[in-house]
Scaffold this motif. Sequence first.
Motif, PDB file in Angstrom:
ATOM      1  N   ASN A   1     -29.784  -0.302  -9.669  1.00 16.81           N
ATOM      2  CA  ASN A   1     -28.641  -1.074  -9.839  1.00 16.81           C
ATOM      3  C   ASN A   1     -27.374  -0.563  -9.475  1.00 16.81           C
ATOM      4  OD1 ASN A   1     -30.201  -3.280 -11.057  1.00 16.81           O
ATOM      5  ND2 ASN A   1     -29.307  -2.855 -13.044  1.00 16.81           N
TER       6      ASN A   1
ATOM      7  N   LYS B   1     -27.613  -0.446  -5.495  1.00 22.90           N
ATOM      8  CA  LYS B   1     -27.641  -1.880  -5.224  1.00 22.90           C
ATOM      9  C   LYS B   1     -26.054  -2.728  -5.157  1.00 22.90           C
ATOM     10  CE  LYS B   1     -30.401  -4.917  -7.050  1.00 22.90           C
ATOM     11  NZ  LYS B   1     -31.760  -5.709  -7.498  1.00 22.90           N
TER      12      LYS B   1
ATOM     13  N   GLY C   1     -34.540  -6.364 -14.219  1.00 19.35           N
ATOM     14  CA  GLY C   1     -34.477  -4.936 -14.470  1.00 19.35           C
ATOM     15  C   GLY C   1     -33.705  -4.370 -15.952  1.00 19.35           C
TER      16      GLY C   1
HETATM   17 MG    MG Z   1     -31.939  -4.559 -11.268  1.00 12.93          MG
END
Ligand code: MG
Length: 417
Positions: free
Chosen positions: A316, A319, A376
């Motif tokens: 994360n 990203k 997630g």
């Molecule tokens: Mg994620």
Amino acid sequence: MLNELKLIEAIFDYSTEGIIVCKNYSEIVMVNPSAAKIFHYTTDEMMGMEIETLIPKEKRDVHKQVRNNYAHQPVARPMGKNMVLYALRKDHTTFPVEISLSPFEINGNKYVVCFIIDITERLSTEEKLKEYTEILKRKNEEISYLNHALESKVKERTKELARVVYELSQSKNELSQALEKEKALNEIKSRFVSTASHEFRTPLGTILSSISLIQRYTKTEEQEKREKHIQRIKTAVVHLTEMLNDFLSLDKLEEGIIRYKPNVIIVPDALRQIIEEITPILKKGQHIVYKHLSDLTQCIVDAQILKNILFNLISNASKYSDEGKPIVIESNIAENNLIILVKDEGCGIPEEEQEFLFTRFFRANNVNNIQGTGLGLNIVKKYLELMNGKVKLKSKLNEGSTFTIYIPFYFNEKSKL
Ligand SMILES: [Mg+2]
Ligand SMILES: Nc1ncnc2c1ncn2[C@@H]1O[C@H](COP(=O)(O)OP(=O)(O)OP(=O)(O)O)[C@@H](O)[C@H]1O
């Protein structure tokens, strides 16, 4: 006068009641045909008879006494006093009678006229009536008992019915609840499947295009280009695997299959290895700065779950940050907790959406152009629940986010985990 006498004679002869006239209360001086018939004599046979002849032997003495008493105080005694007397027929059979007495005097002689009714029939009818009344009473009692039993049975059945209806409505509720749950689960699953298949398309497309390009780079000096695409393929495969893992672990977590299997780990070593594994998926120029802050290095934790959590948080951080941005990871051991912080300088999360972040499929509105399923962090939360841990978030829009996880452990003799 003559006619009247005849009339009286006729009444005497044709009366259905037996009529006997006694002189001095004992000697029969007149008998009508009905009386003779009642006693099975002829009228002639009865004439001059002592009245006691018509009374059963065992009652004769008493009767004589009663008669004597009556002679001293003669009064009329009407019928129907519910007095049943017994009389004796010529053939010595006894039968019940009702008798009325009326005394009178003619020329100084005392007479009494007796009217006699044979009540054999009436008594047997009365007996029968009594019997029938008794039967009727019993039947009534039976009916009222049956009624009562029926009533309580109806009550019982009504109660039972109410219970069955209640149970039915309960199971109907349970069924509709289960259906609702099933429906919701199905909806989530199909949402997930559609999102996941959408997500799979991009890395698969990357892999396909890179492979076709590699096919074209046949010259030796094109090795660098080939390497670049091989790296791309690797990254895409890692991404696919990551999504598949998400999917599988989510299912397993929900079924309760995943168990917490703690082991002693050396925290900085374990984290360095995880970082090494994840580095290939970072964006261009992104790098991880890692520090372990405590003198203590050992802790007891499930290394696989820890890795899954960190993969989610680090991917994360990468990203949602631009190329070239650093990611800071710090680990610490304090107060029987393993604490790990993952900090980025990415797009941040709008404050009003932060509370929903760990909800399944939730994605903040500032990341619409970045791929993701919104699973997630939900998985991270479930993993932490499994370990009695927690996660804290600090984030500022356009400045960055910091996720800090706390995993309790017990590093002592008792907890041979
Ligand atoms: Mg994620
Ligand atoms: N480090 C971060 N910086 C900014 N936003 C974040 C960060 N981590 C999570 N988010 C926000 O939280 C949302 C949920 O994250 P989560 O990891 O659950 O899903 P995702 O990254 O969208 O998809 P995936 O299931 O592939 O991980 C993200 O969509 C994003 O909006």
